[in-house]
Each structure stands twice: as structure tokens, then as C-alpha cells.
Write a protein that holds these residues in place. Sequence first.
Motif, PDB file in Angstrom:
ATOM      1  N   ASP A  23       0.814  -1.217   0.000  1.00 54.15           N
ATOM      2  CA  ASP A  23       0.000   0.000   0.000  1.00 54.15           C
ATOM      3  C   ASP A  23       0.847   1.266   0.000  1.00 54.15           C
ATOM      4  N   SER A  24       1.993   1.223   0.698  1.00 56.49           N
ATOM      5  CA  SER A  24       2.847   2.419   0.714  1.00 56.49           C
ATOM      6  C   SER A  24       3.414   2.686  -0.685  1.00 56.49           C
ATOM      7  N   TRP A  25       3.711   1.597  -1.429  1.00 58.80           N
ATOM      8  CA  TRP A  25       4.167   1.779  -2.809  1.00 58.80           C
ATOM      9  C   TRP A  25       3.046   2.346  -3.671  1.00 58.80           C
ATOM     10  N   LEU A  26       1.842   1.818  -3.493  1.00 55.24           N
ATOM     11  CA  LEU A  26       0.697   2.340  -4.241  1.00 55.24           C
ATOM     12  C   LEU A  26       0.470   3.819  -3.932  1.00 55.24           C
ATOM     13  N   GLN A  27       0.639   4.187  -2.664  1.00 51.36           N
ATOM     14  CA  GLN A  27       0.440   5.585  -2.273  1.00 51.36           C
ATOM     15  C   GLN A  27       1.362   6.517  -3.057  1.00 51.36           C
ATOM     16  N   LYS A  28       2.606   6.122  -3.227  1.00 53.05           N
ATOM     17  CA  LYS A  28       3.555   6.963  -3.976  1.00 53.05           C
ATOM     18  C   LYS A  28       3.126   7.133  -5.428  1.00 53.05           C
ATOM     19  N   GLN A  29       2.688   6.014  -6.029  1.00 53.60           N
ATOM     20  CA  GLN A  29       2.249   6.100  -7.422  1.00 53.60           C
ATOM     21  C   GLN A  29       1.000   6.966  -7.551  1.00 53.60           C
ATOM     22  N   VAL A  30       0.074   6.818  -6.610  1.00 56.09           N
ATOM     23  CA  VAL A  30      -1.173   7.575  -6.645  1.00 56.09           C
ATOM     24  C   VAL A  30      -0.902   9.057  -6.427  1.00 56.09           C
ATOM     25  N   HIS A  31       0.002   9.371  -5.510  1.00 56.26           N
ATOM     26  CA  HIS A  31       0.297  10.788  -5.255  1.00 56.26           C
ATOM     27  C   HIS A  31       0.877  11.452  -6.504  1.00 56.26           C
ATOM     28  N   GLU A  32       1.756  10.735  -7.196  1.00 56.01           N
ATOM     29  CA  GLU A  32       2.322  11.294  -8.434  1.00 56.01           C
ATOM     30  C   GLU A  32       1.239  11.538  -9.473  1.00 56.01           C
ATOM     31  N   LYS A  33       0.350  10.569  -9.645  1.00 55.00           N
ATOM     32  CA  LYS A  33      -0.703  10.696 -10.653  1.00 55.00           C
ATOM     33  C   LYS A  33      -1.687  11.810 -10.297  1.00 55.00           C
ATOM     34  N   THR A  34      -2.153  11.827  -9.035  1.00 57.81           N
ATOM     35  CA  THR A  34      -3.192  12.791  -8.658  1.00 57.81           C
ATOM     36  C   THR A  34      -2.644  14.209  -8.529  1.00 57.81           C
TER      37      THR A  34
ATOM     38  N   GLU B 194      -0.695  15.579 -10.544  1.00 59.20           N
ATOM     39  CA  GLU B 194      -0.695  16.149 -11.895  1.00 59.20           C
ATOM     40  C   GLU B 194      -2.054  16.730 -12.286  1.00 59.20           C
ATOM     41  N   THR B 195      -3.114  16.349 -11.564  1.00 55.43           N
ATOM     42  CA  THR B 195      -4.455  16.851 -11.894  1.00 55.43           C
ATOM     43  C   THR B 195      -4.982  17.806 -10.829  1.00 55.43           C
ATOM     44  N   GLY B 196      -4.095  18.283  -9.966  1.00 58.12           N
ATOM     45  CA  GLY B 196      -4.501  19.274  -8.969  1.00 58.12           C
ATOM     46  C   GLY B 196      -4.904  18.702  -7.641  1.00 58.12           C
ATOM     47  N   GLY B 197      -4.635  17.419  -7.404  1.00 57.89           N
ATOM     48  CA  GLY B 197      -4.979  16.790  -6.130  1.00 57.89           C
ATOM     49  C   GLY B 197      -3.742  16.300  -5.410  1.00 57.89           C
ATOM     50  N   GLY B 198      -3.811  15.060  -4.911  1.00 57.52           N
ATOM     51  CA  GLY B 198      -2.697  14.485  -4.174  1.00 57.52           C
ATOM     52  C   GLY B 198      -3.201  13.571  -3.083  1.00 57.52           C
ATOM     53  N   VAL B 199      -2.274  13.063  -2.279  1.00 60.11           N
ATOM     54  CA  VAL B 199      -2.602  12.192  -1.149  1.00 60.11           C
ATOM     55  C   VAL B 199      -2.238  12.897   0.142  1.00 60.11           C
ATOM     56  N   LEU B 200      -3.190  12.956   1.066  1.00 63.23           N
ATOM     57  CA  LEU B 200      -2.945  13.487   2.404  1.00 63.23           C
ATOM     58  C   LEU B 200      -3.084  12.350   3.401  1.00 63.23           C
ATOM     59  N   THR B 201      -2.058  12.136   4.223  1.00 64.76           N
ATOM     60  CA  THR B 201      -2.101  11.095   5.257  1.00 64.76           C
ATOM     61  C   THR B 201      -2.452  11.717   6.604  1.00 64.76           C
ATOM     62  N   ASN B 202      -2.657  10.867   7.613  1.00 67.53           N
ATOM     63  CA  ASN B 202      -3.005  11.314   8.969  1.00 67.53           C
ATOM     64  C   ASN B 202      -4.312  12.091   9.002  1.00 67.53           C
ATOM     65  N   VAL B 203      -5.232  11.748   8.104  1.00 68.98           N
ATOM     66  CA  VAL B 203      -6.520  12.439   8.055  1.00 68.98           C
ATOM     67  C   VAL B 203      -7.640  11.405   8.186  1.00 68.98           C
ATOM     68  N   ARG B 204      -8.417  11.549   9.229  1.00 66.60           N
ATOM     69  CA  ARG B 204      -9.573  10.673   9.400  1.00 66.60           C
ATOM     70  C   ARG B 204     -10.824  11.380   8.907  1.00 66.60           C
ATOM     71  N   VAL B 205     -11.461  10.779   7.920  1.00 68.09           N
ATOM     72  CA  VAL B 205     -12.766  11.267   7.472  1.00 68.09           C
ATOM     73  C   VAL B 205     -13.799  10.704   8.441  1.00 68.09           C
ATOM     74  N   ASN B 206     -14.496  11.592   9.139  1.00 61.93           N
ATOM     75  CA  ASN B 206     -15.389  11.140  10.213  1.00 61.93           C
ATOM     76  C   ASN B 206     -16.864  11.168   9.850  1.00 61.93           C
ATOM     77  N   GLY B 207     -17.202  11.672   8.656  1.00 61.90           N
ATOM     78  CA  GLY B 207     -18.619  11.708   8.314  1.00 61.90           C
ATOM     79  C   GLY B 207     -18.870  12.276   6.930  1.00 61.90           C
ATOM     80  N   LEU B 208     -20.140  12.350   6.600  1.00 67.06           N
ATOM     81  CA  LEU B 208     -20.580  12.836   5.299  1.00 67.06           C
ATOM     82  C   LEU B 208     -21.123  14.257   5.418  1.00 67.06           C
ATOM     83  N   LEU B 209     -20.745  15.100   4.474  1.00 64.80           N
ATOM     84  CA  LEU B 209     -21.258  16.464   4.409  1.00 64.80           C
ATOM     85  C   LEU B 209     -22.535  16.449   3.579  1.00 64.80           C
ATOM     86  N   ARG B 210     -23.593  17.014   4.115  1.00 63.30           N
ATOM     87  CA  ARG B 210     -24.878  17.026   3.413  1.00 63.30           C
ATOM     88  C   ARG B 210     -25.367  18.454   3.208  1.00 63.30           C
ATOM     89  N   GLU B 211     -26.096  18.628   2.126  1.00 64.49           N
ATOM     90  CA  GLU B 211     -26.737  19.904   1.826  1.00 64.49           C
ATOM     91  C   GLU B 211     -28.161  19.605   1.381  1.00 64.49           C
TER      92      GLU B 211
END
Length: 556
Positions: A115-126, A128-145
Motif C-alpha cells: 500500500d505504501s508503494w501504491l500511495q507513492k504512485q497515486v500521489h504522483e498521478k493525482t 498532476e491533476t490538482g490533487g494528491g494524497v494526504l495522510t493522517n486524516v480521518r474522514v469522520n462523516g458525510l457532508l450534506r446539503e
Amino acid sequence: MTEHEHYEAVVVGCGPGGAAAAARLADHGVETLVLERGTQAGSKNVSGGLIYAEESAPYTIDDLFDGFRHAASERPVTDYYIHNVAGNTVKTFDLTDLHEHDTDWCDAVLRRRMDSWLQKQVHEKTSETGGGVLTNVRVNGLLREHGEIVGVTCDELDPIEADLIVAADGVNSELAREAGLMDWEEPEEWFQGVKAVVDMDPDVIDDRFDIDADEGVAHLFSGDLFSDVRGGGFCYTNEDSLSIGTVFHLDSLVEQQAEPHELLDALLTHPLLAQWLRDEYHEREYAAKLVPDSKKVAHEEPYRDRLVLVGDAAGQMQAQGPIIKGMNHAVAAGALAADAFVVTRGNAHPEAAGRRYAQMLERSGTMAKLRPRRYEVSRSVGERESVTNAVERVLESPIGSLAVGNPLSERLLKRAYNSPFLVSMLPDTKTGYVTLPSIIGEERGRTINWDSEIEPPTLEERIGDLTYDTDVGNPHIELRDESAEASGAAVTACPVSAEDFGGGCYRTERVKTNGTEETLVSLDTQPCVECGTCAIVADTEWEHPRGGKGVEFREG
């Protein structure tokens, strides 16, 4: 209206399913942010684990990530066996035909490395499109409107909006549960896996398992070595270690009041393993996780509004007798979810991508593998108590022993074990996991004369060897009902607890109140391995620890 940061796609979790989704989205030029709860991808993940590339799959992991097998996996699996155990008597069948059915290749993996190898590949790819990988982040819920899911909320970040939210947050997905797509109600819908990673030099592996340096082997175990608990064991060869573990139906663990670490030790100390382990035993890591039973819980419409589920979060783990496949289905699902979003881009309906994703899962044949219709038919009859009892009586009678011991039976049994059709309709009863394998071992097996000389670590030593960053003052599990009736099952079912061990997560104590004495359950979350078992078998309020907190697996 509150302004929130916005991405075209947010992927929660950077395991195989999340990585596949993110990589495919980035390949399509979609702005993609990946949020990973661990300090590094793989630090929160555990698997047996074998990853398959199926010939019929719409995507395989090496389709999406060049160089994967060389950089991220352990050994290719070239041999595959199942051992039917009756005491020290064992009958082994070669499962190569079943293993190679619809299989391009299969590799053993360790999740931290992979998974750590996959993370590096994903960070490089994303990136390039204005995103990336952020670690140490817990998504705790869904945002609703206005009641509609439009994004995610996090412990460490402000809310984030997205046109697509991919929940690849694992078997204990809080997003799937908050969306009402999965629940923690029935123990019969889940397996519990417990694993030890055992140190062994590569040349020793080659010698003891009789394989070459570019080969690997998978061994499965069933029969009476686990008493009456429905499930079995495995041993996979890695590059310089072994993955040895057990997988059991959670309801059977609870019913038998079996303790997971003792069941693992029963496998580790069996004479059959002594030929490989000898008197040298160094356990690198002890780990555990829940496994969804896709036959019962794989969601046929894994979406709500802009949210789609992939991998374990959607129940996409195929466990049918000796067939154990999950990561490959997560990869296929993640890539299909990305494709579904791209082909529906511009469609204003919030469920456009989700609907197309569900159609793709069905049309690709993925759902047919996860929820075989023939199992539904066989289950309606084969899992009735009256039918099971009748079959058990016949097998345990002289007639059953005679039939299994008949010279013609060996050929028939080997064909049955190697039949994808028969395996996919195997009822989840004691018969297939315990009774029949035990009789096969007794009637057709050979006596194993190796003496086991290893002493596995104690539960206290195993917990002590794990790495934790305890979130002091913020327990991620709370007992809602401390009575033994409501929560006592966790004392034996939790893989880091035991009835006679006071240092784990759960323990019981006798308490006198108003002149009466009762048994109460107490909880300490510090040694928790975040498997989620107690969320199902005890009355708890369960959530993941905050980003980077809790257990950190070095092997996975």
C-alpha cells in the motif's frame, strides 16, 4: 451557503480499491484528492494475503500500476494445497486446478509494503491533476446539503465538497454506515482473520517448502485442529517471511466462545507446520481484521447520492471455501467507479455515477462472483438446521466413513475441491469446514510424526510488540452496556483479549451491588488493533481513532 474547498473527486482510503479509483480518475484528468487515515498507506491495513489477477476481470492491479509485481508484491504463488486434518493425521489435496481457474497470476503480499508503494504512485498521478494524497486524516462523516451527500467531514480538516466521493475506507467503513448502506448487526455476515508474520530467510523458505526463489506456495488447513469453529487456516510464503493465520465465521467464534489467539496457536504448533518452522520461531507481527462475507453482504447498489463504495466498504470480499479473494475485486470496483464517474460527467443527477457503477459491476461479472446465485439456492436448503444435522449424522456413521474411505472417493474428492462451481455453492456449515475434512483426514490421511518445538508469544508479548500512538483522552470505542449479557462476547472474540488475560481490550469482573453480585465488562482501548469485532458482538459506540492515532502495522 457556507463555502467549502471543492474537488471533482475525493477518495477516502489508499488501499487497493482507493488507489485503483484514484489512479483511474487521474488517468482521466479528474482532479482527485485522496485522504488516508494512517501515517502511511498500509499502516492500518491487514490482509492474508494473496492478490489475484483474474483473466475475466475488467481491471487488474498491474493494468493500473506498471511494475507492481516487481516493486510491491512478495512471491508469486505457484503451488496451492489444502490439508484435511484429524489430530496428527492429514490428507492433502492439490488445489492447483482451482487456484489457476480464471487466474492470470497470483502473488503473496504484505499490506504495508504494497500500500505504501501504491500511495507513492497515486500521489504522483493525482498531483498532476490538482490533487494528491494526504495522510493522517480521518474522514469522520458525510457532508450534506438539503439532505443530499455533497462531501466529507474530517477530524483534521475543514469539510470538503466533491462531485464524487469514493468510500474505500475498509471493512469498518463509517461512511457506508452513515449513508445507511451497511450495518454491524449480524455476526453471521462476517469473518474474523488473525495473522502472524513469521520471520524466515529466503533460502530457508526455498529449502523447506521445496520451491525455487521465484516461486511461492499457499497452504490451507481445515478439520478438527480448530475444534468446532467454522473456518480454517492458511500459510503463505513471502519473500523473507511467512504469513500464517486463521479465518473464522464470527458467529461461530462467539457460539464456541473460542479465543482467536489460541486458535492461531493451535495451527502454529500443529506437527504439520513443524516441518517448516522447526525450532526457530520469530514472530514479526500479530494482527487481526474483520472480513465481510460477500455472499451475504456485497451491496448490489453500493451508492447513495454522490457516494460510492468500493472494496471491503461495499462487502466485496469473496470467501467461498478455499477461494479467498478480496483485493482484486476492490481494484476492479475502484477502477469501474472511476470510469462510471467519467462517462456520466456533466449529468446533474447526484446518483448518475453510482447507478452506472452498479451496472458496470453487474455487467463485468464482478457481482456474479461476489454473490453467486447458486449459493443462494444451496443456502436455502443446505443451511437449515434439520438438513445439517441429518448430513452430520450420516457422515459420522459407518456409512460415511466407508464412503470417504472407498478407493474411488479420492478422485471424486479432489475433483470436488477443484470445482469452482461446487465451491461457490458450499453452504456455511460445520460439515464443510470441520466434519468432512476430519473424516477425510482420518480415513485417507497419513500420520505426521514431526514434533513441534516452537512456543508462540503470549498475548501480552504480542500486544507489547505492536506499535501504538495512543490518543490519550479520546477513546474511539465506548461501552454502551457493560453487562455480560450485552457485551461479554467481546472478552473471548476480541483478538487482543481473553477470559484469563486482564491486559487486553475487554475483561470481566464480579461486582457486588446492593447486596447482589453480577458480572460486568470493562474496556481499555489502548491495545486495540481496530479490527471492529466488538462493534458487532458487543453493545458499543465504535469509530476509528483520529488520523495517525492508534495501532500502526509494520507488516500488515
